[in-house]
Design a protein around this motif. Structure first.
Motif, mmCIF file in Angstrom:
data_model
loop_
_atom_site.group_PDB
_atom_site.id
_atom_site.type_symbol
_atom_site.label_atom_id
_atom_site.label_comp_id
_atom_site.label_asym_id
_atom_site.label_seq_id
_atom_site.Cartn_x
_atom_site.Cartn_y
_atom_site.Cartn_z
ATOM 1 N N VAL A 181 0.850 -1.189 0.000
ATOM 2 C CA VAL A 181 0.000 0.000 0.000
ATOM 3 C C VAL A 181 0.888 1.242 0.000
ATOM 4 N N SER A 182 0.508 2.256 -0.761
ATOM 5 C CA SER A 182 1.228 3.529 -0.702
ATOM 6 C C SER A 182 0.253 4.682 -0.855
ATOM 7 N N ILE A 183 0.651 5.833 -0.343
ATOM 8 C CA ILE A 183 -0.108 7.070 -0.509
ATOM 9 C C ILE A 183 0.818 8.091 -1.144
ATOM 10 N N ALA A 184 0.325 8.742 -2.195
ATOM 11 C CA ALA A 184 1.169 9.692 -2.927
ATOM 12 C C ALA A 184 0.449 11.016 -3.135
ATOM 13 N N ARG A 185 1.227 12.080 -3.185
ATOM 14 C CA ARG A 185 0.707 13.401 -3.515
ATOM 15 C C ARG A 185 1.424 13.891 -4.767
ATOM 16 N N LYS A 186 0.653 14.134 -5.827
ATOM 17 C CA LYS A 186 1.196 14.589 -7.103
ATOM 18 C C LYS A 186 2.319 13.684 -7.596
ATOM 19 N N GLY A 187 2.130 12.377 -7.418
ATOM 20 C CA GLY A 187 3.082 11.399 -7.926
ATOM 21 C C GLY A 187 4.271 11.130 -7.028
ATOM 22 N N ILE A 188 4.366 11.830 -5.900
ATOM 23 C CA ILE A 188 5.470 11.641 -4.956
ATOM 24 C C ILE A 188 4.982 10.779 -3.790
ATOM 25 N N CYS A 189 5.703 9.704 -3.523
ATOM 26 C CA CYS A 189 5.305 8.791 -2.455
ATOM 27 C C CYS A 189 5.483 9.444 -1.089
ATOM 28 N N ASN A 207 -3.554 6.170 9.083
ATOM 29 C CA ASN A 207 -3.267 6.670 10.433
ATOM 30 C C ASN A 207 -1.874 7.305 10.522
ATOM 31 N N ILE A 208 -0.886 6.633 9.932
ATOM 32 C CA ILE A 208 0.487 7.128 10.008
ATOM 33 C C ILE A 208 0.648 8.438 9.233
ATOM 34 N N SER A 209 0.035 8.504 8.055
ATOM 35 C CA SER A 209 0.165 9.701 7.224
ATOM 36 C C SER A 209 -0.694 10.853 7.725
ATOM 37 N N LYS A 210 -1.657 10.534 8.597
ATOM 38 C CA LYS A 210 -2.550 11.530 9.198
ATOM 39 C C LYS A 210 -3.349 12.309 8.146
ATOM 40 N N ILE A 211 -3.713 11.587 7.084
ATOM 41 C CA ILE A 211 -4.552 12.239 6.085
ATOM 42 C C ILE A 211 -6.008 11.874 6.343
ATOM 43 N N ASP A 212 -6.880 12.690 5.835
ATOM 44 C CA ASP A 212 -8.315 12.424 5.916
ATOM 45 C C ASP A 212 -8.713 11.640 4.665
ATOM 46 N N LEU A 213 -9.371 10.515 4.857
ATOM 47 C CA LEU A 213 -9.793 9.708 3.715
ATOM 48 C C LEU A 213 -10.576 10.529 2.692
ATOM 49 N N ASN A 214 -11.332 11.490 3.170
ATOM 50 C CA ASN A 214 -12.145 12.314 2.282
ATOM 51 C C ASN A 214 -11.310 13.227 1.380
ATOM 52 N N HIS A 215 -10.010 13.325 1.667
ATOM 53 C CA HIS A 215 -9.136 14.136 0.832
ATOM 54 C C HIS A 215 -8.540 13.343 -0.329
ATOM 55 N N LEU A 216 -8.755 12.010 -0.333
ATOM 56 C CA LEU A 216 -8.263 11.202 -1.449
ATOM 57 C C LEU A 216 -8.984 11.590 -2.735
#
Length: 215
Positions: free
Chosen positions: A16-24, A50-59
Protein backbone atom coordinates in the motif's frame (compact mmCIF):
# COMPACT_ATOMS: atom_id res chain seq x y z
CA UNK A 1 -3.80 18.01 -3.34
CA UNK A 2 -4.08 15.05 -5.74
CA UNK A 3 -3.74 12.45 -3.00
CA UNK A 4 -3.90 8.93 -4.43
CA UNK A 5 -4.01 5.62 -2.57
CA UNK A 6 -2.17 2.83 -4.42
CA UNK A 7 -2.82 -0.89 -3.83
CA UNK A 8 -0.62 -3.69 -5.18
CA UNK A 9 -1.74 -7.30 -4.52
CA UNK A 10 -0.74 -9.23 -7.64
CA UNK A 11 1.88 -11.42 -5.94
CA UNK A 12 2.65 -12.57 -2.38
CA UNK A 13 3.69 -9.01 -1.58
CA UNK A 14 0.79 -7.07 -0.03
CA UNK A 15 1.58 -3.41 -0.62
CA UNK A 16 0.00 0.00 0.00
CA UNK A 17 1.23 3.53 -0.70
CA UNK A 18 -0.11 7.07 -0.51
CA UNK A 19 1.17 9.69 -2.93
CA UNK A 20 0.71 13.40 -3.52
CA UNK A 21 1.20 14.59 -7.10
CA UNK A 22 3.08 11.40 -7.93
CA UNK A 23 5.47 11.64 -4.96
CA UNK A 24 5.30 8.79 -2.45
CA UNK A 25 4.45 10.02 1.04
CA UNK A 26 4.22 6.62 2.67
CA UNK A 27 4.63 3.00 1.63
CA UNK A 28 3.80 -0.08 3.70
CA UNK A 29 4.10 -3.68 2.59
CA UNK A 30 4.32 -7.19 3.93
CA UNK A 31 5.67 -10.19 2.05
CA UNK A 32 4.75 -13.72 3.05
CA UNK A 33 5.27 -17.20 1.65
CA UNK A 34 1.50 -17.46 1.73
CA UNK A 35 -1.11 -15.15 0.22
CA UNK A 36 -2.15 -12.95 3.17
CA UNK A 37 -4.04 -10.21 1.35
CA UNK A 38 -7.48 -11.05 2.74
CA UNK A 39 -6.13 -10.70 6.31
CA UNK A 40 -3.63 -7.88 5.83
CA UNK A 41 -4.72 -5.48 3.08
CA UNK A 42 -7.36 -3.51 4.98
CA UNK A 43 -5.11 -3.38 8.05
CA UNK A 44 -2.28 -1.94 5.95
CA UNK A 45 -4.62 0.61 4.39
CA UNK A 46 -5.84 1.74 7.81
CA UNK A 47 -2.28 1.83 9.14
CA UNK A 48 -1.14 3.96 6.18
CA UNK A 49 -4.02 6.39 6.71
CA UNK A 50 -3.27 6.67 10.43
CA UNK A 51 0.49 7.13 10.01
CA UNK A 52 0.17 9.70 7.22
CA UNK A 53 -2.55 11.53 9.20
CA UNK A 54 -4.55 12.24 6.08
CA UNK A 55 -8.32 12.42 5.92
CA UNK A 56 -9.79 9.71 3.72
CA UNK A 57 -12.15 12.31 2.28
CA UNK A 58 -9.14 14.14 0.83
CA UNK A 59 -8.26 11.20 -1.45
CA UNK A 60 -8.80 12.04 -5.11
CA UNK A 61 -8.53 8.48 -6.44
CA UNK A 62 -7.57 4.89 -5.67
CA UNK A 63 -5.23 3.07 -8.04
CA UNK A 64 -5.00 -0.71 -8.03
CA UNK A 65 -2.74 -3.19 -9.78
CA UNK A 66 -4.91 -4.97 -12.35
CA UNK A 67 -2.57 -7.87 -13.04
CA UNK A 68 -1.43 -10.17 -14.35
CA UNK A 69 -0.76 -12.16 -11.22
CA UNK A 70 -2.60 -14.28 -8.67
CA UNK A 71 -6.29 -14.14 -9.58
CA UNK A 72 -7.54 -14.41 -5.98
CA UNK A 73 -5.20 -11.76 -4.56
CA UNK A 74 -5.91 -9.42 -7.49
CA UNK A 75 -9.65 -9.70 -6.80
CA UNK A 76 -9.05 -8.83 -3.14
CA UNK A 77 -7.15 -5.68 -4.09
CA UNK A 78 -9.68 -4.67 -6.72
CA UNK A 79 -12.63 -5.27 -4.39
CA UNK A 80 -10.99 -3.05 -1.76
CA UNK A 81 -10.30 -0.32 -4.33
CA UNK A 82 -13.84 -0.44 -5.69
CA UNK A 83 -15.30 -0.27 -2.19
CA UNK A 84 -13.27 2.80 -1.30
CA UNK A 85 -14.05 4.53 -4.59
CA UNK A 86 -17.78 3.93 -4.19
CA UNK A 87 -17.82 5.04 -0.56
CA UNK A 88 -15.77 8.18 -1.21
CA UNK A 89 -17.27 8.85 -4.66
CA UNK A 90 -13.87 9.11 -6.32
CA UNK A 91 -12.61 7.58 -9.59
CA UNK A 92 -10.81 4.25 -9.94
CA UNK A 93 -7.42 3.97 -11.62
CA UNK A 94 -5.44 0.87 -12.55
CA UNK A 95 -1.99 -0.07 -13.83
CA UNK A 96 -0.66 -3.43 -14.98
CA UNK A 97 1.79 -5.38 -12.85
CA UNK A 98 4.59 -5.64 -15.41
CA UNK A 99 4.67 -1.86 -15.86
CA UNK A 100 4.87 -1.50 -12.08
CA UNK A 101 7.77 -3.91 -11.65
CA UNK A 102 9.64 -2.31 -14.55
CA UNK A 103 9.86 0.95 -12.56
CA UNK A 104 12.35 -0.75 -10.24
CA UNK A 105 15.02 -1.06 -12.94
CA UNK A 106 16.79 1.86 -14.62
CA UNK A 107 19.01 1.39 -17.67
CA UNK A 108 20.52 3.74 -20.25
CA UNK A 109 20.22 1.43 -23.23
CA UNK A 110 18.77 -1.93 -24.20
CA UNK A 111 15.58 -3.78 -23.32
CA UNK A 112 13.72 -4.70 -20.13
CA UNK A 113 11.95 -8.04 -19.74
CA UNK A 114 9.96 -8.18 -16.47
CA UNK A 115 8.51 -11.55 -15.52
CA UNK A 116 5.80 -12.60 -13.08
CA UNK A 117 5.49 -16.29 -12.29
CA UNK A 118 2.19 -17.72 -13.52
CA UNK A 119 2.27 -21.45 -12.80
CA UNK A 120 4.67 -24.33 -13.30
CA UNK A 121 7.26 -23.09 -15.83
CA UNK A 122 5.03 -20.37 -17.28
CA UNK A 123 5.58 -16.64 -16.82
CA UNK A 124 3.67 -13.46 -17.60
CA UNK A 125 5.97 -11.18 -19.53
CA UNK A 126 6.33 -8.33 -22.01
CA UNK A 127 9.13 -6.39 -23.66
CA UNK A 128 9.98 -2.78 -22.76
CA UNK A 129 12.62 -0.43 -24.14
CA UNK A 130 15.07 1.50 -21.96
CA UNK A 131 12.53 4.33 -21.62
CA UNK A 132 10.08 1.80 -20.14
CA UNK A 133 7.77 1.98 -23.14
CA UNK A 134 6.00 -1.30 -23.80
CA UNK A 135 6.94 -2.88 -27.14
CA UNK A 136 4.82 -6.06 -27.02
CA UNK A 137 1.48 -7.05 -25.48
CA UNK A 138 1.45 -8.95 -22.18
CA UNK A 139 1.40 -12.70 -22.75
CA UNK A 140 2.03 -16.03 -21.05
CA UNK A 141 5.08 -17.97 -22.21
CA UNK A 142 7.05 -21.00 -21.12
CA UNK A 143 10.23 -19.90 -19.41
CA UNK A 144 13.24 -21.24 -21.28
CA UNK A 145 15.81 -20.65 -23.94
CA UNK A 146 13.30 -19.48 -26.54
CA UNK A 147 11.95 -16.62 -24.43
CA UNK A 148 12.34 -13.53 -26.60
CA UNK A 149 14.84 -15.39 -28.80
CA UNK A 150 14.28 -12.84 -31.56
CA UNK A 151 15.77 -9.99 -29.51
CA UNK A 152 18.81 -8.60 -31.23
CA UNK A 153 22.00 -9.72 -29.50
CA UNK A 154 23.80 -6.40 -30.00
CA UNK A 155 21.52 -4.80 -27.41
CA UNK A 156 21.60 -5.39 -23.70
CA UNK A 157 18.57 -7.31 -22.46
CA UNK A 158 17.73 -7.35 -18.76
CA UNK A 159 15.61 -10.18 -17.36
CA UNK A 160 14.15 -9.80 -13.87
CA UNK A 161 11.11 -10.62 -11.76
CA UNK A 162 9.81 -12.98 -9.10
CA UNK A 163 10.77 -16.16 -10.95
CA UNK A 164 12.96 -18.89 -9.43
CA UNK A 165 15.69 -19.79 -11.91
CA UNK A 166 17.62 -23.07 -12.12
CA UNK A 167 21.43 -23.07 -12.33
CA UNK A 168 21.21 -24.07 -15.99
CA UNK A 169 18.85 -21.21 -16.77
CA UNK A 170 20.98 -18.72 -14.85
CA UNK A 171 24.08 -19.77 -16.80
CA UNK A 172 22.25 -19.31 -20.08
CA UNK A 173 21.01 -15.82 -19.21
CA UNK A 174 24.37 -14.72 -17.85
CA UNK A 175 26.02 -15.75 -21.13
CA UNK A 176 23.55 -14.16 -23.57
CA UNK A 177 21.76 -11.43 -21.65
CA UNK A 178 21.90 -9.36 -18.47
CA UNK A 179 20.23 -11.32 -15.73
CA UNK A 180 19.24 -9.70 -12.43
CA UNK A 181 19.30 -12.64 -9.97
CA UNK A 182 17.62 -10.87 -7.07
CA UNK A 183 13.94 -11.74 -6.85
CA UNK A 184 12.00 -8.55 -7.57
CA UNK A 185 8.33 -8.19 -6.65
CA UNK A 186 5.93 -5.38 -7.60
CA UNK A 187 5.28 -2.73 -4.98
CA UNK A 188 2.75 0.07 -4.52
CA UNK A 189 5.69 2.44 -4.09
CA UNK A 190 6.41 2.16 -7.82
CA UNK A 191 2.78 2.95 -8.64
CA UNK A 192 2.92 6.55 -7.41
CA UNK A 193 4.11 8.35 -10.53
CA UNK A 194 2.17 5.99 -12.81
CA UNK A 195 -1.14 6.58 -11.04
CA UNK A 196 -0.64 10.34 -10.98
CA UNK A 197 0.01 10.42 -14.73
CA UNK A 198 -3.16 8.41 -15.34
CA UNK A 199 -5.08 10.70 -12.99
CA UNK A 200 -3.92 13.81 -14.84
CA UNK A 201 -4.92 12.19 -18.14
CA UNK A 202 -8.27 11.12 -16.65
CA UNK A 203 -7.67 7.46 -17.52
CA UNK A 204 -10.34 6.24 -15.13
CA UNK A 205 -11.90 2.78 -15.04
CA UNK A 206 -15.56 1.90 -14.86
CA UNK A 207 -16.01 0.79 -11.25
CA UNK A 208 -18.92 -1.53 -12.01
CA UNK A 209 -17.35 -3.45 -14.90
CA UNK A 210 -13.63 -3.37 -14.03
CA UNK A 211 -12.08 -6.84 -13.67
CA UNK A 212 -8.56 -8.21 -13.09
CA UNK A 213 -6.36 -8.69 -16.14
CA UNK A 214 -5.75 -12.40 -15.93
CA UNK A 215 -4.63 -14.48 -18.91
Amino acid sequence: MSLILNLETSTKNCSVSIARKGICLLSIEEYSDEFIHSEKLHLLIQYAINISKIDLNHLKSVCVSKGPGSYTSLRIGISAAKGLCCALKIPLLSVDTLTVITQKINIKDGFLVPMIHAQSDLVYTSLFNHSKMRLTPIFVKKFGYNLFKSITKNKRVYFFGNVNFSKKEKKFFYELFRFIPKKITPSAMEMCSLSYEKFCNKEFNNIETFMPFYL
